[in-house]
Design an enzyme around this catalytic site. Structure first.
Site, PDB file in Angstrom:
ATOM      1  N   GLU A  45     -29.108  46.075  17.989  1.00 47.44           N
ATOM      2  CA  GLU A  45     -30.562  45.541  17.782  1.00 47.44           C
ATOM      3  C   GLU A  45     -30.835  46.032  16.159  1.00 47.44           C
ATOM      4  O   GLU A  45     -31.273  47.313  15.810  1.00 47.44           O
ATOM      5  CB  GLU A  45     -31.320  46.397  18.425  1.00 47.44           C
ATOM      6  CG  GLU A  45     -32.982  45.860  18.130  1.00 47.44           C
ATOM      7  CD  GLU A  45     -33.978  46.991  18.912  1.00 47.44           C
ATOM      8  OE1 GLU A  45     -35.280  46.258  18.998  1.00 47.44           O
ATOM      9  OE2 GLU A  45     -33.727  48.133  18.974  1.00 47.44           O
ATOM     10  N   ASP A  51     -29.818  49.993  20.983  1.00 38.84           N
ATOM     11  CA  ASP A  51     -31.010  49.877  20.510  1.00 38.84           C
ATOM     12  C   ASP A  51     -31.032  50.618  18.941  1.00 38.84           C
ATOM     13  O   ASP A  51     -30.523  51.391  18.600  1.00 38.84           O
ATOM     14  CB  ASP A  51     -31.852  50.782  21.543  1.00 38.84           C
ATOM     15  CG  ASP A  51     -33.343  50.868  21.138  1.00 38.84           C
ATOM     16  OD1 ASP A  51     -34.042  49.890  21.295  1.00 38.84           O
ATOM     17  OD2 ASP A  51     -33.923  52.094  21.060  1.00 38.84           O
ATOM     18  N   ASP A  91     -28.346  49.066  28.042  1.00 38.28           N
ATOM     19  CA  ASP A  91     -28.894  49.505  26.918  1.00 38.28           C
ATOM     20  C   ASP A  91     -28.562  50.862  26.518  1.00 38.28           C
ATOM     21  O   ASP A  91     -28.229  51.731  27.150  1.00 38.28           O
ATOM     22  CB  ASP A  91     -30.638  49.732  27.066  1.00 38.28           C
ATOM     23  CG  ASP A  91     -31.275  48.756  26.185  1.00 38.28           C
ATOM     24  OD1 ASP A  91     -31.115  48.992  24.957  1.00 38.28           O
ATOM     25  OD2 ASP A  91     -31.781  47.668  26.447  1.00 38.28           O
ATOM     26  N   HIS A 124     -37.802  41.840  25.888  1.00 35.84           N
ATOM     27  CA  HIS A 124     -38.872  42.736  26.491  1.00 35.84           C
ATOM     28  C   HIS A 124     -39.735  43.282  25.361  1.00 35.84           C
ATOM     29  O   HIS A 124     -40.887  43.663  25.637  1.00 35.84           O
ATOM     30  CB  HIS A 124     -37.959  43.857  27.089  1.00 35.84           C
ATOM     31  CG  HIS A 124     -37.545  44.964  26.378  1.00 35.84           C
ATOM     32  ND1 HIS A 124     -36.334  44.353  25.537  1.00 35.84           N
ATOM     33  CD2 HIS A 124     -37.743  45.800  25.504  1.00 35.84           C
ATOM     34  CE1 HIS A 124     -35.941  45.154  24.862  1.00 35.84           C
ATOM     35  NE2 HIS A 124     -36.827  46.407  24.500  1.00 35.84           N
ATOM     36  N   ASP A 125     -39.603  43.179  24.074  1.00 36.77           N
ATOM     37  CA  ASP A 125     -40.559  43.639  22.946  1.00 36.77           C
ATOM     38  C   ASP A 125     -41.245  42.502  22.347  1.00 36.77           C
ATOM     39  O   ASP A 125     -42.246  42.765  21.517  1.00 36.77           O
ATOM     40  CB  ASP A 125     -39.553  44.219  22.006  1.00 36.77           C
ATOM     41  CG  ASP A 125     -39.176  45.507  22.394  1.00 36.77           C
ATOM     42  OD1 ASP A 125     -39.989  46.334  22.937  1.00 36.77           O
ATOM     43  OD2 ASP A 125     -38.143  45.937  21.582  1.00 36.77           O
TER      44      ASP A 125
END
Length: 624
Positions: free
Chosen positions: A309, A252, A145, A386-387
Site C-alpha cells: 500500500e 500496510d 494484512d 476498507h479506507d
C-alpha cells in the site's frame, strides 16, 4: 416462529425485487456468446510474463463486518469459513483478510498488540489455521494484512520501551526530548502533524520524553533503523504466519518504514496551525528500499505475494517503478491511490470537494494502463477498499434502483477488461452504497470520523450551518461507509448476525433490496453480472489481463472507450459514465465489422450503434 417470520419477509422481498428487475431491465439480454471460445492462454502468453497474482481476482474481507457465526454482533473467522463457497462461486482466486490480530481496536485492528494471537471476538489461531486450510482446499489462496510501521501502545515491545530510558527496547520506538520556548513552555520535538490527531508526538510523563506516531497516539511508530527491531518484526509478523501456509501479504503503509530521523520541522504551509503536514519526511526515506529488500528475501523463500500500500505517495510512474520493477523492485505490485484520491480532498480556498470528474478518472486509469504496457512493473485494479467510500456512490449512479444496477454493471465491465490484478471489496459485487446522509454522525465509529466530528464541534460551536458543512465533508470521505455489515439476506440483520442481536455497526438502510440471497437467484442482478464478467475475464485472459491498452478519444467526455489487443485478437470496451444518453462513432470504426458484442448491460446495443444510454456499457471482441 423466527424462521417462519424470516421466510415470510424474504418471500415478499424477493417478489418485489424480481418485479423491479423485470421492469427496469426488460431489454436486458444474456451475453452474446456467438463465436466465443475459451482461449488457450498457456500457448499464447510467454511463460516469463505469467504470474498467478497477475491473473488473480482478489477479494478483500473486513472481518468485523463480513459474517458473525456466534451471535455476538461481530464478524469472525468461522463466519468467513462459512462463506468460502460463495466466494469461490463468484470467481474469486485470493481472499485478503484485514487485520485479525489481537488489538485494542483503536483503529479497527491496525493497532496490533500481538502479531501471533488472534483478536478474541474473531476466533483463535486454530480458527485461522482452519481458514487457511479451507481456502486452499477450494483451490484459492489467502493473504493477510501486514501492519508493521507501528504497533499498539499495548504491545509488550512498547510497554518495555516506555518503562524506562535504560530499557533494552527503548530504541525500538522513536523517543525524543521536548523543545522548550523562552517562556519555559514545553513543545514536541518538531511540528509534524499526524493523520488522526495532532501533533505527531505524545508526551510520556513517566520517562519525560515524546514518542512519535504518524497515526493515533495509541499507535507508536516502530524504529526500523534498529536492526534488532526489524528482525523481531519479521519473525513475529511474517514468518509466524508464512509457516502456517499463507500465500502473502497486503503490506500496510509500505513506504513509511524509513523516515528522516533528523526530524526537521516541516515547512509552514498552514500559518494558522501549530502543526504542519509532514508526509515528505516520514514517507520514502533513504533506507526504504533496503528495508523492503530484507523483507523480499523472506517472502521469496515462501513464494509469497508482496502487495504494498503506497499511501500518501507522489503518484508518478518514475517514483513507483523502483517499488514494482520485475527486475529491481522489492514488491510484486502496489495499491496506487491516485484514482482513489480524486474528489476526496478539499483544495485550498475551495468551499467543498470537487465533483466526480470523468476526464480525470479516465486519465488516471489510462496512465497506469500504459505503465503496465511500457515498463516491467504491474498494477492493481480497484475502485474501493476498507479506507474509502463506496465506488457505486462515487463513480456510479445515486438515483433509482435501475440506474444503480446499470451503473454497477458498467463499472464491472470497465474493471474486468483492464490490465492488472483485479481487487474487489466485500459488498462491491452487490452494489452496496454509502450510508445515507440523514444518519447522525454518532453512527460513524472510525477513529478518523470520531476525531473529525469532535474537531467540527469545537470549531463550529453553536453555528449549526458551520457544523452541517463540516459533517458534509465527513460524509463525503468517511471510511465507515465501507465498514457497514455485509448484506447476506432479507431476514433479520440481513443475515449478518442473529435476530435480536445488535450488530457492532448499523446496517445500511438498503439491505432488503441489496443482498446476496436475493441477487443470487436473479440472473439480471449485479451479483450475477459480476460472476459472468469474472468468468469472461478468465476465458479471455490474454486480452483482458495481458493485452496492450489503447485509449480512444471521443467527442463526449463522459464516454470511456479503450481497446485491448493480444496477437491478432482485439477487444473494445465502451462505457457511458453519466446519467444522460451520449452519441458516439460506433464499434465498427474502431475494431471493424467483425466485432461481436461479448457483454452489455442493456441488451439492445446491436441496434443502436450511434448512441449509448445512461450508464450503458458494451464489450466487443474479435478473434481474427
Amino acid at each position: 416462529m423466527r424462521r417462519i417470520r424470516s421466510l415470510t419477509a424474504l418471500g415478499s422481498a424477493v417478489v418485489a425485487l424480481v418485479a423491479a428487475f423485470i421492469l427496469t431491465e426488460r431489454y436486458y439480454l444474456e451475453f452474446d456468446f456467438v463465436e466465443q471460445k475459451t482461449l488457450n492462454h498457456d500457448m499464447d502468453i510467454p511463460e516469463q510474463q505469467r504470474e498467478w497474482w497477475k491473473e488473480a481476482v482478489i477479494y478483500e474481507i473486513y472481518p468485523a463486518s463480513f459474517k458473525d457465526s456466534n451471535g455476538d454482533g461481530i464478524g469472525d473467522i468461522p463466519g468467513i469459513i462459512s462463506k468460502l463457497d460463495y466466494l469461490h462461486d463468484l470467481g474469486i482466486d485470493v481472499i485478503h483478510i484485514c487485520p485479525h490480530y489481537q488489538s485494542p481496536q483503536v483503529d479497527m485492528g491496525y493497532d496490533i498488540s500481538d502479531y501471533e494471537t488472534v483478536h478474541p471476538p474473531y476466533g483463535t489461531v486454530y480458527d485461522v489455521q482452519a481458514l487457511i486450510d479451507a481456502t486452499h482446499t477450494r483451490g484459492m489462496k489467502i493473504i493477510f494484512d501486514l501492519v508493521i510501521n507501528h504497533s499498539s501502545d499495548q504491545h509488550k515491545w512498547f510497554q518495555e520501551s516506555r518503562s524506562s530510558k535504560e530499557n533494552p527496547k527503548r530504541d525500538w520506538y522513536f523517543w525524543r526530548p521536548a523543545r522548550w520556548d523562552d517562556e519555559g513552555n514545553r513543545h514536541p520535538p518538531n511540528n509534524w502533524r499526524s493523520h488522526f490527531t495532532v501533533p505527531a508526538w505524545t508526551w510520556d510523563e513517566k520517562t519525560e520524553e515524546y514518542y512519535l506516531h504518524v497515526y493515533a497516539p495509541e499507535m507508536p511508530d516502530l524504529n526500523w533503523e534498529n536492526e534488532e527491531t526489524r528482525h523481531a518484526i519479521y519473525n513475529s509478523s511474517m514468518i509466524f504466519w508464512l509457516e502456517r501456509g499463507i500465500d502473502g501479504f497486503r503490506i500496510d503503509t509500505v513506504n513509511k518504514y524509513s523516515k528522516d530521523v533528523s526530524f526537521p520541522d516541516a515547512p509552514i504551509t498552514e500559518p494558522s496551525e501549530e502543526t504542519q503536514p509532514a508526509a515528505k519526511f516520514y514517507n520514502n526515506g533513504p533506507r526504504i528500499h533496503e528495508f523492503l529488500g530484507e523483507m523480499k528475501e523472506i517472502l521469496d523463500q515462501y513464494g509469497a505475494l508482496a502487495l504494498g500500500e503506497l499511501s500518501h505517495f507522489p503518484y508518478t510512474e518514475e517514483r513507483e517503478l523502483p517499488f514494482v520493477s520485475a527486475s529491481t523492485g522489492q514488491l510484486n505490485v502496489v495499491f496506487n491511490y491516485g484514482l482513489m484520491a480524486l474528489g476526496q480532498k478539499r483544495e485550498k480556498g475551495q468551499e467543498g470537494r470537487s465533483p466526480f470528474n470523468v476526464p480525470a478518472f479516465k486519465a488516471e486509469l489510462s496512465r497506469w494502463q500504459c505503465f503496465a504496457d511500457e515498463t516491467d512493473g504491474w498494477v492493481t485494479l480497484f475502485l474501493e477498499n476498507h479506507d474509502s467510500p463506496r465506488s457505486l456512490s462515487r463513480f456510479g449512479s445515486n438515483g433509482s434502483t435501475e440506474e444503480q444496477v446499470r451503473s454497477g454493471k458498467m463499472l464491472a465491465m470497465l474493471m474486468a477488461t483492464l490490465t492488472g490484478t483485479l481487487v474487489l471489496y466485500q459488498g462491491q459485487e452487490l452494489g452496496m452504497s454509502n450510508a445515507p446522509r440523514s444518519w447522525p454522525a454518532e453512527e460513524f465509529k472510525d477513529v478518523r470520523s470520531v476525531n473529525m466530528v469532535t474537531r467540527a464541534k469545537e470549531t463550529c460551536r453553536a453555528d449549526s450551518a458551520c457544523l452541517e458543512k463540516e459533517l458534509d465533508g465527513l460524509w463525503e470521505t468517511a471510511r465507515d461507509h465501507a465498514r457497514l455489515p455485509m448484506q447476506w439476506n432479507s431476514g433479520p440483520n440481513a443475515g449478518f448476525t442473529d435476530d435480536g442481536v445488535a450488530p457492532w455497526m448499523r446496517l445500511n438502510d438498503e439491505w432488503k433490496i441489496k443482498n446476496v440471497e436475493m441477487q443470487s437467484g436473479n440472473p439480471l442482478s449485479l451479483l450475477s453480472f459480476w460472476r459472468r464478467m469474472l468468468k469472461l475475464r478468465k476465458e479471455h485472459q490474454e486480452l483482458f489481463v495481458y493485452g496492450t491498452y489503447r485509449f480512444h478519444e471521443t467527442e463526449e467526455e463522459e464516454l470511456f472507450v479503450f481497446t485491448k489487443e493480444w496477437n491478432k485478437k482485439k477487444s473494445l470496451t465502451v462505457v457511458n459514465m453519466s446519467g444522460q444518453e451520449k452519441s458516439w462513432q460506433g464499434a465498427a470504426s474502431i475494431i471493424g465489422e467483425e466485432g461481436r458484442i461479448l457483454a452489455e448491460n442493456i441488451g439492445d446495443g446491436a441496434h443502436r450503434h450511434k448512441t449509448l444510454s445512461a450508464w450503458e456499457g458494451r464489450v466487443y471482441v474479435t478473434t481474427s
